[in-house]
Design a protein around this motif. Sequence first.
Motif, short mmCIF file in Angstrom:
data_model
loop_
_atom_site.label_atom_id
_atom_site.label_comp_id
_atom_site.label_asym_id
_atom_site.label_seq_id
_atom_site.Cartn_x
_atom_site.Cartn_y
_atom_site.Cartn_z
N TYR A 4 -1.64 16.17 0.56
CA TYR A 4 -1.07 15.32 -0.49
C TYR A 4 -1.88 14.05 -0.69
O TYR A 4 -1.88 13.47 -1.76
N ILE A 5 -2.54 13.59 0.39
CA ILE A 5 -3.42 12.43 0.27
C ILE A 5 -4.81 12.83 0.77
O ILE A 5 -4.94 13.67 1.66
N ASP A 6 -5.83 12.21 0.19
CA ASP A 6 -7.19 12.54 0.61
C ASP A 6 -7.57 11.71 1.84
O ASP A 6 -6.82 10.83 2.27
N LEU A 28 0.83 -1.20 0.00
CA LEU A 28 0.00 0.00 0.00
C LEU A 28 0.87 1.26 0.00
O LEU A 28 0.61 2.20 -0.75
N VAL A 29 1.91 1.27 0.80
CA VAL A 29 2.83 2.40 0.85
C VAL A 29 3.46 2.62 -0.52
O VAL A 29 3.52 3.75 -1.01
N ILE A 30 3.92 1.56 -1.14
CA ILE A 30 4.54 1.65 -2.47
C ILE A 30 3.55 2.24 -3.47
O ILE A 30 3.91 3.11 -4.28
N GLN A 31 2.32 1.79 -3.41
CA GLN A 31 1.28 2.30 -4.32
C GLN A 31 1.04 3.79 -4.11
O GLN A 31 0.97 4.56 -5.06
N VAL A 32 0.92 4.21 -2.86
CA VAL A 32 0.67 5.62 -2.55
C VAL A 32 1.87 6.47 -2.96
O VAL A 32 1.71 7.55 -3.55
N VAL A 33 3.06 6.01 -2.67
CA VAL A 33 4.27 6.76 -3.01
C VAL A 33 4.40 6.91 -4.52
O VAL A 33 4.72 7.99 -5.03
N SER A 34 4.12 5.85 -5.23
CA SER A 34 4.18 5.91 -6.70
C SER A 34 3.25 6.98 -7.24
O SER A 34 3.62 7.78 -8.11
N LYS A 35 2.04 7.02 -6.68
CA LYS A 35 1.06 8.02 -7.09
C LYS A 35 1.52 9.43 -6.72
O LYS A 35 1.38 10.36 -7.51
N LEU A 36 2.04 9.59 -5.53
CA LEU A 36 2.52 10.89 -5.08
C LEU A 36 3.62 11.42 -6.00
O LEU A 36 3.63 12.59 -6.36
N GLN A 37 4.53 10.53 -6.35
CA GLN A 37 5.66 10.96 -7.18
C GLN A 37 5.24 11.21 -8.62
O GLN A 37 5.70 12.17 -9.24
N PHE A 57 3.35 6.45 10.87
CA PHE A 57 2.12 7.13 11.26
C PHE A 57 2.30 8.65 11.18
O PHE A 57 1.41 9.36 10.71
N TYR A 58 3.44 9.13 11.59
CA TYR A 58 3.74 10.57 11.51
C TYR A 58 3.69 11.05 10.06
O TYR A 58 3.07 12.06 9.75
N TRP A 59 4.35 10.32 9.15
CA TRP A 59 4.39 10.72 7.74
C TRP A 59 2.99 10.66 7.11
O TRP A 59 2.63 11.52 6.31
N ILE A 60 2.21 9.66 7.49
CA ILE A 60 0.84 9.56 6.98
C ILE A 60 0.04 10.79 7.40
O ILE A 60 -0.67 11.39 6.58
N SER A 61 0.15 11.15 8.66
CA SER A 61 -0.57 12.33 9.17
C SER A 61 -0.11 13.60 8.46
O SER A 61 -0.93 14.45 8.10
N LEU A 62 1.18 13.72 8.26
CA LEU A 62 1.73 14.90 7.59
C LEU A 62 1.25 14.98 6.13
O LEU A 62 0.89 16.06 5.66
N LEU A 63 1.21 13.85 5.46
CA LEU A 63 0.71 13.83 4.08
C LEU A 63 -0.76 14.25 4.02
O LEU A 63 -1.16 14.97 3.11
N LYS A 64 -1.53 13.80 4.98
CA LYS A 64 -2.96 14.19 5.01
C LYS A 64 -3.10 15.68 5.30
O LYS A 64 -3.82 16.39 4.60
N ASP A 65 -2.44 16.14 6.33
CA ASP A 65 -2.60 17.53 6.74
C ASP A 65 -2.00 18.53 5.75
O ASP A 65 -2.39 19.70 5.75
N SER A 66 -1.10 18.06 4.90
CA SER A 66 -0.55 18.93 3.85
C SER A 66 -1.30 18.74 2.52
O SER A 66 -0.91 19.27 1.50
#
Length: 119
Positions: A86-88, A16-25, A75-84
């Motif tokens: 980058y992820i819905d 799941l992380v790989i999938q999300v990162v791929s999309k982000l990049q 968990f920290y990075w997930i929260s940061l991605l949401k609050d910035s």
Amino acid sequence: MGDSILKIKSYEFALLVIQVVSKLQKEQKEYILSRQIMRSGTAIGALIREAEFAQSKVDFIHKMSIALKEANETFYWISLLKDSHYIDNDVFVSMNTNCNELIALLVSIVKTSKKNLNS
């Protein structure tokens, strides 16, 4: 450990992380945060696999404790991605739920292992 629930969940979470990162990049050209979550999110399962062949109970606890730290960092990075933004919220909920399950399992394993070590 075999195909334990922890081993399976950590592997699925890494995918799941790989999938999300791929999309982000690819879609958002975001590389800094995505590299961080890629490193910590995939390290969890790698450390769990390392613990399978720990040299001692103390080594097992040490590796599982590091996996727990990596999960907490993720968990920290997930929260940061949401609050910035980058992820819905849907992606956040999925990642957050999976990460929290891993954290709960790892906390339980580390506590139980420490208790059994001291018994």
